[in-house]
Scaffold this motif. Structure first.
Motif, mmCIF file in Angstrom:
data_model
loop_
_atom_site.group_PDB
_atom_site.id
_atom_site.type_symbol
_atom_site.label_atom_id
_atom_site.label_comp_id
_atom_site.label_asym_id
_atom_site.label_seq_id
_atom_site.Cartn_x
_atom_site.Cartn_y
_atom_site.Cartn_z
ATOM 1 N N GLU A 128 -19.653 -3.516 5.251
ATOM 2 C CA GLU A 128 -19.263 -2.145 5.636
ATOM 3 C C GLU A 128 -18.702 -1.399 4.424
ATOM 4 N N TYR A 129 -17.895 -2.119 3.608
ATOM 5 C CA TYR A 129 -17.355 -1.474 2.395
ATOM 6 C C TYR A 129 -18.484 -1.107 1.421
ATOM 7 N N MET A 130 -19.538 -1.948 1.362
ATOM 8 C CA MET A 130 -20.670 -1.627 0.476
ATOM 9 C C MET A 130 -21.301 -0.311 0.919
ATOM 10 N N ASN A 131 -21.400 -0.104 2.243
ATOM 11 C CA ASN A 131 -21.955 1.167 2.744
ATOM 12 C C ASN A 131 -21.051 2.341 2.376
ATOM 13 N N PHE A 163 -14.555 -8.105 -3.259
ATOM 14 C CA PHE A 163 -14.856 -7.125 -4.299
ATOM 15 C C PHE A 163 -15.228 -5.741 -3.745
ATOM 16 N N PRO A 164 -16.116 -5.645 -2.734
ATOM 17 C CA PRO A 164 -16.463 -4.299 -2.264
ATOM 18 C C PRO A 164 -15.232 -3.526 -1.759
ATOM 19 N N GLU A 165 -14.363 -4.223 -1.060
ATOM 20 C CA GLU A 165 -13.154 -3.574 -0.528
ATOM 21 C C GLU A 165 -12.265 -3.087 -1.682
ATOM 22 N N LEU A 166 -12.101 -3.943 -2.697
ATOM 23 C CA LEU A 166 -11.254 -3.587 -3.841
ATOM 24 C C LEU A 166 -11.855 -2.409 -4.607
ATOM 25 N N MET A 167 -13.172 -2.457 -4.784
ATOM 26 C CA MET A 167 -13.846 -1.380 -5.522
ATOM 27 C C MET A 167 -13.736 -0.070 -4.743
#
Ligand code: SAH
Ligand code: SF4
Length: 467
Positions: free
Chosen positions: A13-16, A140-144
């Motif tokens: 979901e974070y990647m989206n 990583f996606p969440e942090l980014m």
């Protein structure tokens, strides 16, 4: 639903969300990422996961940082030299950030798991917006996303839950040569080594997941697959299924196809005869054993906490030589461990003469903060260690030349890997991982060819295609 699946879905979901932010910022143009990886194959494999996540977030990849929207250095902490290079290269990004303030500059990997390093980055490199250690890779996606959202600096390390995460995308760098992690972390605490501190305790992936990933790789054309772990011989501990590394290796080897199967790294204390037998009878397993011995002196091995001695090491090597025809042996060596004398070092020289390795990875001892060896008395001056180091290289050059000369006249199966930009020659490797240079068409890259060895130049072979 297993925890790791929940986590990978949440991260998806974070990647989206990242894709949405970047789409607005770039007004529909594809965002670009630049990833630089330092250190070992485990880091390369981690970067391939990060690239998988970035690809799913809509990113393309560039070979240079200049026009990138996201720059990431995946760092190595094993020796000081690797750390110095990272600091130098991060410093060089300052101007780029000044010119393009929208760029997000990030650092991850083993160095970032060390508190003193993360603090130094925080204080001295204010243009670095995101830092995360090896334990935070799967967030990583969440942090980014958090770093992109409001431009605040995000620093995350030391979050060692010792879990193993599956279900994340991977974008492999190579199309015919690939890494396949089978386990993470290390429990050995060799006294010189920072790895257990920065990568946490050993945890193995389930056999079925590894076998199905290997199948997918083979079906999509991979010709050379390396099973990766800090100590592959202790694979399987803690899994509900009772399985050891030799069994895993045999099972992957039973997959049909034309490919080579390699593994690294083996630890001599856990390297079993069963493993050697598996290599000897394997269909795809390359006739190559990388078995780091570090030092030829029992006194130093004890101080290194390696849990084997010279006699035990040679016993495995001799068993392997007897069982595996045409075996190629390689190793890692540390020169100048604290308290090592020239007499100790001569035992390393005599061991390499006795074994006749095809090649060696040689390092001068580098004190690592937090390890026991960093606090040991180290009276030998750096110049003296460098002298020993050069002596080691000279002796090994002689041995490698002899080993390679003995292959002249033979025909070897070679995986053609690349073309030399300068002279147009092709470059490949034998099953024993020895480099072979030859003339031929670029179309051969990524395929196996039979090559007659015509010449040996130190540790490199020259050959010609067998028609
Ligand atoms: N897990 C692997 C190797 C990991 S690190 C193994 O145990 O064999 C790769 C190599 O780096 C090591 O084998 C060792 O030779 C070298 N190395 C590790 N720490 C070092 C240090 N502090 N100084 C110099 N060389 C080191
Ligand atoms: Fe480091 Fe020893 Fe573990 Fe290898 S086995 S990663 S050298 S602690």
């Amino acid at each position: 639903m297993p925890d790791s699946q929940k986590i990978s879905e949440k991260q998806s979901e974070y990647m989206n969300l990242i894709a949405e932010i970047m789409d607005i910022r770039k007004r529909g143009e594809k965002p670009v990422a630049y990833i630089r990886t330092y250190g070992c194959q485990q880091n390369v494999a981690d970067s391939e996961k990060i690239k998988g996540m970035l690809e799913q977030s809509g990113f393309e990849f560039a070979d240079e940082p200049d026009n990138a929207d996201f720059i990431l250095f995946n760092t190595c902490a094993v020796r000081e030299h690797a750390e110095d290079r990272v600091f130098g290269n991060v410093g060089a990004l300052k101007n780029l950030k000044r010119k393009h303030p929208q760029i997000l500059i990030a650092l991850c990997g083993c160095m970032m798991e060390q508190e003193h390093i993360a603090n130094r980055i925080y204080k001295s490199f204010p243009f670095v917006g995101l830092v995360f250690g090896t334990h935070s890779l799967h967030h990583f996606p969440e942090l980014m996303y958090n770093a992109l959202l409001d431009g605040k600096r995000v620093f995350e390390r030391g979050n060692d839950d010792n879990l193993l995460y599956e279900g994340f995308p991977v974008k492999r760098d190579g199309t015919f040569k690939g890494w396949l992690p089978i386990m993470y972390g290390c429990n050995n605490f060799c006294t010189y080594c920072v790895v257990p501190y920065v990568r946490g305790r050993e945890r193995s992936r389930e056999k079925n997941i590894i076998v199905s990933e290997a199948k997918n790789m083979i079906e999509s054309g991979y010709k050379d697959i390396t099973l990766l772990g800090q100590n592959v011989n202790s694979y399987g501990k803690g899994l509900s299924e009772k399985v050891n590394f030799s069994q895993l290796l045999r099972e992957v080897d039973s997959i049909d196809g034309d490919y080579w199967l390699r593994f690294m790294t083996s630890h001599p204390k856990d390297c079993s005869k069963e493993l050697i037998d598996a290599i000897a009878s394997g269909t795809h397993i390359s006739k190559h054993l990388h078995l780091p011995f570090q030092c030829g002196s029992d006194r130093v091995l004890k101080a290194m906490n390696r849990h084997y001695d010279r006699r035990k090491y040679l016993e495995i090597i001799n068993y392997a030589k007897e069982k595996i025809d045409g075996l190629s042996l390689t190793s890692d060596i540390i020169v100048g461990f604290p308290g090592e004398t020239y007499e100790d070092f001569k035992e390393t020289l005599s061991l390499i003469r006795e074994v006749e390795f095809t090649s060696l990875f040689t390092f001068i001892f580098s004190p690592r903060v937090g390890t026991p060896a960093a606090k040991m008395d180290d009276p030998i001056p750096a110049e003296e260690k460098s002298k020993w180091f050069r002596e080691l290289l000279d002796v090994q050059e002689e041995i490698a030349a002899k080993r390679c000369s003995s292959m002249v006249g033979k025909t070897e199966k070679v995986l053609i890997e690349s073309e030399n930009d300068k002279n147009g020659e092709l470059c490949g490797r034998t099953s024993g991982n020895i480099i072979v240079e030859l003339e031929g068409s670029k179309d051969c890259i990524g395929t196996f060819k039979n090559v007659k060895i015509t010449k040996a130049r130190n540790w490199i072979l020259k050959g010609e295609l067998v028609k």
